[in-house]
Design a protein around this motif. Sequence first.
Motif, PDB file in Angstrom:
ATOM      1  N   MET A   1       0.813  -1.202   0.000  1.00  0.00           N
ATOM      2  CA  MET A   1       0.000   0.000   0.000  1.00  0.00           C
ATOM      3  C   MET A   1       0.854   1.264   0.000  1.00  0.00           C
ATOM      4  SD  MET A   1      -3.123  -0.654  -0.150  1.00  0.00           S
ATOM      5  CE  MET A   1      -4.098  -2.088  -0.130  1.00  0.00           C
ATOM      6  N   GLN A   2       1.982   1.178   0.675  1.00  0.00           N
ATOM      7  CA  GLN A   2       2.845   2.356   0.743  1.00  0.00           C
ATOM      8  C   GLN A   2       3.368   2.728  -0.643  1.00  0.00           C
ATOM      9  OE1 GLN A   2       6.170   1.932   3.374  1.00  0.00           O
ATOM     10  NE2 GLN A   2       6.650   4.106   3.333  1.00  0.00           N
ATOM     11  N   HIS A   3       3.613   1.733  -1.488  1.00  0.00           N
ATOM     12  CA  HIS A   3       4.093   2.013  -2.836  1.00  0.00           C
ATOM     13  C   HIS A   3       3.020   2.747  -3.648  1.00  0.00           C
ATOM     14  CE1 HIS A   3       7.740  -0.220  -2.247  1.00  0.00           C
ATOM     15  NE2 HIS A   3       7.067  -1.308  -1.900  1.00  0.00           N
ATOM     16  N   ILE A   4       1.779   2.346  -3.469  1.00  0.00           N
ATOM     17  CA  ILE A   4       0.680   3.023  -4.172  1.00  0.00           C
ATOM     18  C   ILE A   4       0.581   4.462  -3.693  1.00  0.00           C
ATOM     19  CG2 ILE A   4      -1.814   3.055  -4.561  1.00  0.00           C
ATOM     20  CD1 ILE A   4      -1.747  -0.012  -4.260  1.00  0.00           C
TER      21      ILE A   4
ATOM     22  N   ALA B   1      -7.355   4.772   3.952  1.00  0.00           N
ATOM     23  CA  ALA B   1      -8.322   4.177   4.886  1.00  0.00           C
ATOM     24  C   ALA B   1      -7.836   2.803   5.323  1.00  0.00           C
ATOM     25  CB  ALA B   1      -9.702   4.090   4.240  1.00  0.00           C
ATOM     26  N   LEU B   2      -7.323   2.027   4.387  1.00  0.00           N
ATOM     27  CA  LEU B   2      -6.767   0.713   4.751  1.00  0.00           C
ATOM     28  C   LEU B   2      -5.581   0.862   5.704  1.00  0.00           C
ATOM     29  CD1 LEU B   2      -6.936  -1.172   1.332  1.00  0.00           C
ATOM     30  CD2 LEU B   2      -8.371  -1.530   3.356  1.00  0.00           C
ATOM     31  N   GLY B   3      -4.750   1.850   5.444  1.00  0.00           N
ATOM     32  CA  GLY B   3      -3.627   2.117   6.351  1.00  0.00           C
ATOM     33  C   GLY B   3      -4.093   2.523   7.735  1.00  0.00           C
ATOM     34  N   ALA B   4      -5.142   3.325   7.801  1.00  0.00           N
ATOM     35  CA  ALA B   4      -5.676   3.747   9.101  1.00  0.00           C
ATOM     36  C   ALA B   4      -6.288   2.564   9.844  1.00  0.00           C
ATOM     37  CB  ALA B   4      -6.714   4.853   8.908  1.00  0.00           C
ATOM     38  N   LEU B   5      -6.966   1.682   9.105  1.00  0.00           N
ATOM     39  CA  LEU B   5      -7.517   0.479   9.749  1.00  0.00           C
ATOM     40  C   LEU B   5      -6.403  -0.430  10.256  1.00  0.00           C
ATOM     41  CD1 LEU B   5     -10.512  -0.374   7.409  1.00  0.00           C
ATOM     42  CD2 LEU B   5     -10.603   0.502   9.761  1.00  0.00           C
TER      43      LEU B   5
END
Length: 177
Positions: A1-4, A154-158
């Motif tokens: 996700m960080q790459h995106i 949002a996925l990172g926050a979850l």
Amino acid sequence: MQHIDIFLGRLGRLLALAASLCLVVMMLQICLDVGGRYLFGAPMPSTLEIVSDWWMPALIFLPLLNVEWRNENIAVDLFYQSRGARAQAVMDAVAYVCFGVFMALIAYAGFEQAMRAFRQGEFIVGMIPVITWPPRFFLPVAGGLTALLCFVRALGALARAASTQAPTRDDQGPYRG
């Protein structure tokens, strides 16, 4: 996700740079129009149409992704600061999902309008005809990319909410019952 997230940040900076270049071109066009009108009695043809249908949408929509990526949208944190790390992460996720859904809906509606304009070959007849369908795609592109960024964050926050330990009373200071 960080790459995106990093890729979207770079793309956002590129779109913001494009908007900055549009601003410079718009200023030059307006200066030439005014100068031509008052110095030579011959304004640039269709300046109003070009500015309002090409340059202004670019200035409004292209920087959206960069603004969101840099967290520069307006935020009101009435309850946020007084909550723990897990609650803050959950609130972040809810806010990102809500904004992402909003931007996705706007991108979808904008895409429908852009495709209609594209199929019709939309243009405005001023002093010269001005093709107006290409800038209609600024909103769906910027809105869709911003929605994608919101969903990724949002996925990172979850993930943060799931990994954050619930604070204890000792971590919060004296009990305020």
